[in-house]
Scaffold this active site. Structure first.
Site, PDB file in Angstrom:
ATOM      1  N   HIS A  68      -7.284  30.754 -16.261  1.00  0.00           N
ATOM      2  CA  HIS A  68      -6.650  29.516 -15.809  1.00  0.00           C
ATOM      3  C   HIS A  68      -7.773  28.533 -15.499  1.00  0.00           C
ATOM      4  CE1 HIS A  68      -2.617  31.394 -15.221  1.00  0.00           C
ATOM      5  NE2 HIS A  68      -3.351  32.490 -15.039  1.00  0.00           N
ATOM      6  N   HIS A 238      -1.850  41.275 -18.339  1.00  0.00           N
ATOM      7  CA  HIS A 238      -2.236  41.999 -17.116  1.00  0.00           C
ATOM      8  C   HIS A 238      -1.285  43.147 -16.724  1.00  0.00           C
ATOM      9  CE1 HIS A 238       0.566  39.034 -15.545  1.00  0.00           C
ATOM     10  NE2 HIS A 238      -0.298  38.060 -15.614  1.00  0.00           N
ATOM     11  N   ASP A 313      -7.863  37.262 -16.086  1.00  0.00           N
ATOM     12  CA  ASP A 313      -6.877  36.540 -15.274  1.00  0.00           C
ATOM     13  C   ASP A 313      -7.576  35.717 -14.180  1.00  0.00           C
ATOM     14  OD1 ASP A 313      -4.515  35.482 -14.396  1.00  0.00           O
ATOM     15  OD2 ASP A 313      -3.738  37.326 -13.489  1.00  0.00           O
TER      16      ASP A 313
HETATM   17 ZN   LIG Z   1       0.136  36.134 -14.998  1.00  0.00          ZN
END
Ligand SMILES: [Zn+2]
Lengths: 441, 307
Positions: A68, A238, A313
């Protein structure tokens, strides 16, 4: 890919241990780079600058397929410059960025903008994932094909799972006509409720609301059934539970086009870390850290290849947002700059895996999952690689990071392996821990 | 020991010391002139982010009986400002140079985090579903006063254990002092397992009460009906409510505790609450002040450490 940013210099990495998971070959020797590409050792025209690779591994093109970078719209958490720098510092040549920004990346123009911005920064290939549904609202499919034409390499409503079964069916059947997969954050939110950590003995002891493992497993079972129905391309993000792995195993046994990734933190930590760090939100991630029995199953599945890939992640937040009581703090940690060392620590030390097999999960596997081609270390291929000292053992020090976010459950933990340099298209993106930010804002 | 965050942090000796001290404090409470000057000149801040008149008053009285100045902070704020308000409050406490902070917060872990950020004693007056150590201490004191000992007793905790900070403190304290604990309630409201050979989990009340010497009855929240934990309060009463008939299965001398306030006719019948032979509920209020005096005395007052 883009010629204008290719390096013009010639480099010879001498006496380096090449670990090439793309071709499943490892050897000791010299590696020549020129004009942005790997070159035949005999082909040297100019006098290359020599860099000693003694004691180091050279690993071609690491790709983190789940990060992200928060831009557009949440630049107080991270932006494409700081996120690219963190990726380069972490050893990655490419990252797939999740589209849950503000606005959500659900139209081709936003995909194009992220790619262009990533190129301008020039430290890492920014490979956007587009949203599955408009605004990730879970109501209508986004323009998946148009986004793919603009450069999107996958599709996800990450953080907001596609809850509606009919819509997930539509997305998966449409994905059969595309190159990129549907990347599902598998969570039945009616089961996870207000949970903030794994539901089990530790949550019972601490009094924190729990998320049962089944919140993930039931969603993955639904999704693999829909993948069977549609022949769609499903990638489970994930994965963290034995129940989900059983579903993935079932799917693979039936020849479905289903793949999965696991994070370094689920391979490394258990829910006991929440108690050890006494309610510090640096252990608050979604899916939550699981008990040791789950971790053992994840380790074996990663080792066997049932789990195809490892992805960080990386989910950065501003320090003020994370500095809240556990139940109020957002989910997510900064993990691009610990990923390689955490994976080497677990894979080499704990699982005694062969580095070629281990590093497939961060190189060739994510490329295959996303339908991207890369040949590995062959003359003519783009010179993208990381130099890694596999024997360094250093405590994690977020003070040296490039990510804006420093929240990590690894603070002070000694990890094996240190990325010492990253090259992208023949230019150094990072050397000796320093990201080469010339030309950046 | 500088802070009191969770009962499980205390050794057996530390627990027994606090209980002995609390027993002595009870003597002081019963005097016509209650003030002792141990904490004269000390300032203690009562910081309650969650309303609780009972616990706050109990701490306030405990501080005043020991001669301390007790300041009540009405700390609240919108949920958005929660964090900022919280750590700003910590900074305020530091700047005001108070000698100890008593904190109640709806989020688990906040008192521990405050203790990490302050170099004065922090006393947990209840954090979410995590811990309520002074309630645990007063339950231990009540049991010890009435039954003479704790080691070897079988204590049944009935009700919504999952959301109960009182239960967590009770369990840790009881185990440390050698009791056996049974947990019983609707399956959705009790933890699936507890890592101790001395804790057993039941869903059937009769089984859990059989031969028990102490019954701790937890308050049932009406919200649990909406969240699916229980179908209705009257069904809860019929299956897990403590009635005189149900107590017939327990030890003849069984002692009944309740952290209060009681929902009479739901988790406990009036005939049990008001039975002076079995109910220790009135003792609990007095003992609450005594244990809080003991805690303040040890953490803020007497330099003679407990270790
Ligand atoms: Zn996620």
């Amino acid at each position: 890919m883009n010629g204008e940013r290719e390096g013009s210099g010639w480099w010879k990495i001498t006496d380096v241990r090449v670990i090439d998971p793309y071709r499943q070959r490892a050897w000791q020797g010299d590696v020549l780079v020129g004009q942005g590409r790997f070159q035949d050792l005999a082909a040297s025209a100019d006098a290359p600058e020599s860099v000693s690779g003694r004691g180091l591994w050279l690993v071609p093109r690491l790709l983190d397929m789940h990060v992200h970078l928060r831009s557009p719209g949440q630049e107080w958490k991270e932006d494409l410059a700081s996120g690219s720098a963190a990726a380069a510092h972490g050893g990655f040549a490419a990252v797939m960025t999740m589209p849950n920004t503000d606005p959500v990346v659900d139209v081709p123009s936003l995909v194009s903008w992220q790619i262009a911005e990533g190129r301008r920064i020039g430290l890492v290939d920014v490979l956007p994932a587009g949203a599955v549904t408009k605004a990730s609202g879970g109501q209508e499919l986004a323009e998946l094909w148009k986004m793919e034409k603009a450069g999107a390499v996958g599709f996800s409503d990450d953080g907001r799972p596609v809850a509606d079964g009919g819509l997930m069916r539509a997305a998966l059947s449409y994905s059969a006509t595309l190159a990129g997969p549907i990347v599902q954050h598998a969570e039945d939110v009616t089961l996870s409720g207000r949970g903030v950590m794994h539901e089990g003995e530790v949550s019972g002891r601490l009094g924190l609301a729990g998320v049962p493992g089944e919140a993930e497993a039931v969603m993955v079972w639904r999704d693999v059934q829909l993948a069977a129905l549609t022949d769609g391309r499903l990638h489970v993000a994930h994965v963290s539970t034995p129940g989900a792995l059983e579903a993935i195993q079932w799917a693979k046994a039936h020849g479905l086009r289903v793949t999965a990734e696991v994070t370094p933190h689920h391979l490394f930590f258990t829910d006991e870390r929440v108690a050890e760090l006494a309610f510090s939100p640096v252990t608050k991630v979604n899916p939550p850290l699981r008990p040791e029995s789950y971790r053992q199953v994840l380790l074996q599945a990663m080792k066997s290849g049932l789990i195809d890939a490892i992805a960080s992640d990386h989910a950065p937040h501003h320090a003020d947002e994370k500095d809240l009581p556990y139940k109020d703090a957002p989910f997510g940690i900064s993990s691009l700059e610990t990923a390689v060392a955490a994976v080497l620590t677990v894979g080499l030390d704990e699982l005694a895996m062969d580095p070629l097999t281990l590093l497939v999960r961060m190189t060739a596997a994510p490329h295959r999952i996303l339908g991207l081609s890369y040949q590995g270390l062959v003359p003519g291929e783009s010179a993208d690689f990381a130099l890694i000292d596999p024997d360094a053992r250093l405590p994690v020090d977020p003070g040296k990071w490039y990510s804006q976010a420093r929240e990590t459950p690894w603070q002070g933990v000694a990890l094996r392996g240190q990325v010492v340099a990253t090259m992208l298209r023949g230019r150094w993106a990072m050397r000796e821990g320093e990201v080469l930010t010339c030309g950046l804002r | 020991m500088r802070d009191l965050i969770a009962l499980g942090d205390l050794s057996r000796a530390q627990l027994e010391d606090l209980l002995d001290l609390a027993a002595a404090m009870k003597e002081i409470i019963r005097r016509p002139v209650k003030k002792v000057p141990t904490l004269r000149g000390k300032a203690v801040a009562n910081v309650f982010f969650e309303a609780s008149t009972r616990t706050r008053n109990s701490f306030e009285l405990a501080g005043k009986y020991l001669g301390a100045d007790v300041i009540n902070f009405q700390a609240r704020g919108s949920s958005v400002e929660k964090g900022e308000t919280l750590w700003d409050t910590v900074r305020t406490m530091r700047a005001m140079r108070v000698d100890a902070v008593i904190v109640r917060h709806q989020a688990e872990g906040v008192p521990g985090e405050m203790a990490a950020r302050l170099d004065i004693p922090v006393i947990n007056a209840g954090d979410g579903a995590h811990q309520h150590p002074t309630q645990g201490l007063l339950d231990l004191l009540t049991i010890r006063d009435r039954l003479g000992h704790i080691a070897g007793l079988t204590v049944t905790i009935v009700g919504d254990v999952l959301h109960s900070r009182v239960a967590r403190s009770d369990i840790e304290g009881l185990l440390q002092l050698g009791a056996k604990v049974r947990l019983v309630g609707p399956p959705a409201l009790i933890p699936g397992r507890w890592d101790s050979p001395h804790v057993r989990i039941y869903t059937d009340l009769a089984e859990a009460l059989a031969g028990a010497q102490v019954v701790q009855v937890l308050r049932i929240q009406r919200e649990r009906q909406a969240s699916g934990g229980i179908p209705s309060l009257r069904e809860y009463h019929d299956r897990w409510g403590i009635t005189p008939a149900g107590l017939g299965l327990a030890d003849a001398e069984v002692l009944v505790l309740h952290p209060g306030p009681q929902n009479r006719g739901v988790e406990i019948d009036s005939a049990v609450v008001d039975d002076p032979k079995r109910s220790a509920i009135q003792d609990q209020v007095e003992n609450g002040v005594a244990v809080r005096m003991a805690v303040l005395y040890r953490l803020v007052g007497g330099k003679e450490a407990m270790e």
